[in-house]
Design a protein around this motif. Structure first.
Motif, PDB file in Angstrom:
ATOM      1  N   LEU A  72       0.832  -1.211   0.000  1.00 64.68           N
ATOM      2  CA  LEU A  72       0.000   0.000   0.000  1.00 64.68           C
ATOM      3  C   LEU A  72       0.860   1.252   0.000  1.00 64.68           C
ATOM      4  CD1 LEU A  72      -3.030  -0.595   2.414  1.00 64.68           C
ATOM      5  CD2 LEU A  72      -3.091  -0.020  -0.024  1.00 64.68           C
ATOM      6  N   ARG A  73       1.928   1.230   0.787  1.00 66.54           N
ATOM      7  CA  ARG A  73       2.830   2.386   0.814  1.00 66.54           C
ATOM      8  C   ARG A  73       3.454   2.611  -0.563  1.00 66.54           C
ATOM      9  NH1 ARG A  73       5.592   0.804   4.769  1.00 66.54           N
ATOM     10  NH2 ARG A  73       7.359  -0.081   3.656  1.00 66.54           N
ATOM     11  N   ASN A  74       3.867   1.508  -1.198  1.00 64.39           N
ATOM     12  CA  ASN A  74       4.420   1.623  -2.548  1.00 64.39           C
ATOM     13  C   ASN A  74       3.444   2.326  -3.487  1.00 64.39           C
ATOM     14  OD1 ASN A  74       6.834   0.293  -1.971  1.00 64.39           O
ATOM     15  ND2 ASN A  74       6.098  -1.701  -2.658  1.00 64.39           N
ATOM     16  N   LYS A  75       2.200   1.847  -3.472  1.00 67.81           N
ATOM     17  CA  LYS A  75       1.228   2.325  -4.449  1.00 67.81           C
ATOM     18  C   LYS A  75       0.754   3.748  -4.160  1.00 67.81           C
ATOM     19  CE  LYS A  75      -0.733  -2.245  -5.574  1.00 67.81           C
ATOM     20  NZ  LYS A  75      -0.057  -3.125  -4.610  1.00 67.81           N
ATOM     21  N   LEU A  76       0.395   4.022  -2.894  1.00 64.84           N
ATOM     22  CA  LEU A  76      -0.259   5.294  -2.573  1.00 64.84           C
ATOM     23  C   LEU A  76       0.726   6.430  -2.336  1.00 64.84           C
ATOM     24  CD1 LEU A  76      -3.130   4.060  -0.224  1.00 64.84           C
ATOM     25  CD2 LEU A  76      -3.237   4.572  -2.670  1.00 64.84           C
ATOM     26  N   VAL A 177      -9.103   7.277  -9.316  1.00 65.28           N
ATOM     27  CA  VAL A 177      -9.180   5.944  -9.918  1.00 65.28           C
ATOM     28  C   VAL A 177      -7.941   5.122  -9.558  1.00 65.28           C
ATOM     29  CG1 VAL A 177      -9.240   4.669 -12.098  1.00 65.28           C
ATOM     30  CG2 VAL A 177     -10.659   6.703 -11.809  1.00 65.28           C
ATOM     31  N   LEU A 178      -6.770   5.737  -9.649  1.00 64.74           N
ATOM     32  CA  LEU A 178      -5.541   5.033  -9.296  1.00 64.74           C
ATOM     33  C   LEU A 178      -5.566   4.577  -7.836  1.00 64.74           C
ATOM     34  CD1 LEU A 178      -2.866   7.235 -11.110  1.00 64.74           C
ATOM     35  CD2 LEU A 178      -3.405   4.856 -11.621  1.00 64.74           C
ATOM     36  N   ALA A 179      -6.086   5.441  -6.951  1.00 60.29           N
ATOM     37  CA  ALA A 179      -6.155   5.082  -5.531  1.00 60.29           C
ATOM     38  C   ALA A 179      -7.112   3.915  -5.307  1.00 60.29           C
ATOM     39  CB  ALA A 179      -6.593   6.290  -4.711  1.00 60.29           C
ATOM     40  N   VAL A 180      -8.262   3.927  -5.987  1.00 62.54           N
ATOM     41  CA  VAL A 180      -9.233   2.839  -5.841  1.00 62.54           C
ATOM     42  C   VAL A 180      -8.628   1.522  -6.332  1.00 62.54           C
ATOM     43  CG1 VAL A 180     -11.436   1.934  -6.690  1.00 62.54           C
ATOM     44  CG2 VAL A 180     -11.278   4.306  -5.916  1.00 62.54           C
ATOM     45  N   VAL A 181      -7.970   1.579  -7.496  1.00 55.62           N
ATOM     46  CA  VAL A 181      -7.334   0.371  -8.033  1.00 55.62           C
ATOM     47  C   VAL A 181      -6.242  -0.117  -7.088  1.00 55.62           C
ATOM     48  CG1 VAL A 181      -5.876  -0.507  -9.898  1.00 55.62           C
ATOM     49  CG2 VAL A 181      -7.883   0.877 -10.432  1.00 55.62           C
ATOM     50  N   ALA A 182      -5.437   0.809  -6.547  1.00 60.60           N
ATOM     51  CA  ALA A 182      -4.335   0.435  -5.658  1.00 60.60           C
ATOM     52  C   ALA A 182      -4.845  -0.292  -4.420  1.00 60.60           C
ATOM     53  CB  ALA A 182      -3.543   1.679  -5.256  1.00 60.60           C
ATOM     54  N   VAL A 183      -5.854   0.289  -3.772  1.00 62.69           N
ATOM     55  CA  VAL A 183      -6.382  -0.319  -2.546  1.00 62.69           C
ATOM     56  C   VAL A 183      -7.094  -1.626  -2.863  1.00 62.69           C
ATOM     57  CG1 VAL A 183      -7.990  -0.026  -0.634  1.00 62.69           C
ATOM     58  CG2 VAL A 183      -6.562   1.893  -1.353  1.00 62.69           C
TER      59      VAL A 183
END
Length: 330
Positions: A72-76, A177-183
């Motif tokens: 999660l840290r990587n993505k967000l 959208v990126l945040a929704v996909v990441a989580v």
């Protein structure tokens, strides 16, 4: 006053409808983008369990949790703002960065193959690279760190595919959208991994079922099958995860070379895959995918094999020095 209040409520209702429509749009775009990234998601899910194999049962879920938080840290915190910034200001940098990540995946996967084929030499290589990781906690920390690094590369590919799949829109819509996909992807991948690594414990509980009914007998049978089958399943999954790292990394490199005007390798893989698919009958799609993955995997093995001596003789001394410094600081 009553008319003003009604007008205010009407405005609030209008804003709520706009917000709901925006949320629906975000969810729809996230769903479409997530489907396009499904291949890398599967690779991510297959890769992770191998980092848990060999640890005590009580450490399995904590290790998965640590990797999930790192993911999660990587993505967000890193990849989402980096993707937006690169897309806006330096789109030319995305491909070389992805290719560097692909090379790292090739190295990680090929090293596992090297360890399986030449365990004594691989042990010497690992000793050079990880001289300071001697106790169980250090080994766990190293495994978690390695998993998070691998996740970073796979997550970068997921975020890049997601960004490329999005239509033109505001930066805030893209970020949402990126945040929704990441989580969503992180929860799906690591929730699935947690279920896989604890399936044997569930099997033990099911096998201990004391019911004398036919249903109880069925549950006990399933439990025993889980207990006996999970070690083999985890080994198979570890092999699939290693293969996934190699073919994904090789595929990133092949596509990157095509983007730089060097399509020969990609065209050769596509020609062989198309030829094999042409004689596969109803299995055309499956055969074409398998041959393409094998071709990308061959590229990944070649690149990974070339990088193993580089890391042994050039990077390992630096890694060991940093490890010694961390040990002294601790």
């Amino acid at each position: 006053m009553s008319i003003g209040l009604i007008a205010l409520l009407d405005d609030v209702a209008g804003l709520a409808k706009v917000a709901a429509a925006s949320l629906d749009d975000v969810a729809a775009q996230a769903g479409r983008a997530g489907v396009k990234a499904a291949g890398v998601v599967i690779d991510d899910a297959a890769v992770t369990p191998r980092y848990v194999v060999g640890f005590a049962a009580e450490r399995e879920l904590p290790i998965v949790g640590r990797i999930a938080l790192g993911s999660l840290r990587n993505k967000l915190l890193f990849l989402l703002p980096a993707a937006l910034a690169l897309g806006a200001f330096a789109p030319w940098a995305i491909t070389p960065l992805l290719m560097l990540g692909g090379a790292y995946l090739c190295y990680e996967g090929t090293e596992k193959v090297y360890e399986a084929l030449f365990p004594h030499k691989a042990h010497a290589h690992a000793a050079k690279r990880d001289e300071a990781a001697g106790d169980a906690q250090a080994l766990e920390d190293r495994k978690v760190s390695s998993a998070i690094k691998t996740d970073f590369i796979l997550s970068a590919e997921i975020m890049a595919i997601t960004l490329a799949a999005l239509p033109e829109g505001s930066i805030w819509m893209r970020a949402a959208v990126l945040a929704v996909v990441a989580v969503g992807i992180t929860v799906a991948v690591y929730g699935g991994v947690a279920l896989i690594v604890k399936a044997d414990d569930a099997g033990v509980a099911m096998a201990a079922n004391g019911s004398r009914s036919a249903f109880g007998s069925l549950v006990r049978g399933l439990g025993r099958a889980l207990v006996k089958g999970m070690p083999g399943f985890l080994k198979i999954l570890a092999i699939v995860g290693t293969a996934a790292m190699i073919w994904v990394g090789g595929g990133i490199l092949v596509h990157g070379l095509e983007g730089y005007g060097l399509p020969q390798i990609g065209h050769a893989i596509h020609a062989v895959a198309a030829g094999a698919a042409g004689v596969a009958g109803p299995l055309t799609g499956t055969v074409e995918w398998l041959v393409t993955a094998a071709g990308s995997g061959l590229v990944g093995l070649v690149v990974g094999a070339a990088l193993i001596p580089v890391t042994s003789f050039l990077l390992a001394p630096a890694w060991n020095s940093l490890a010694r410094l961390r040990t002294r600081a601790a």
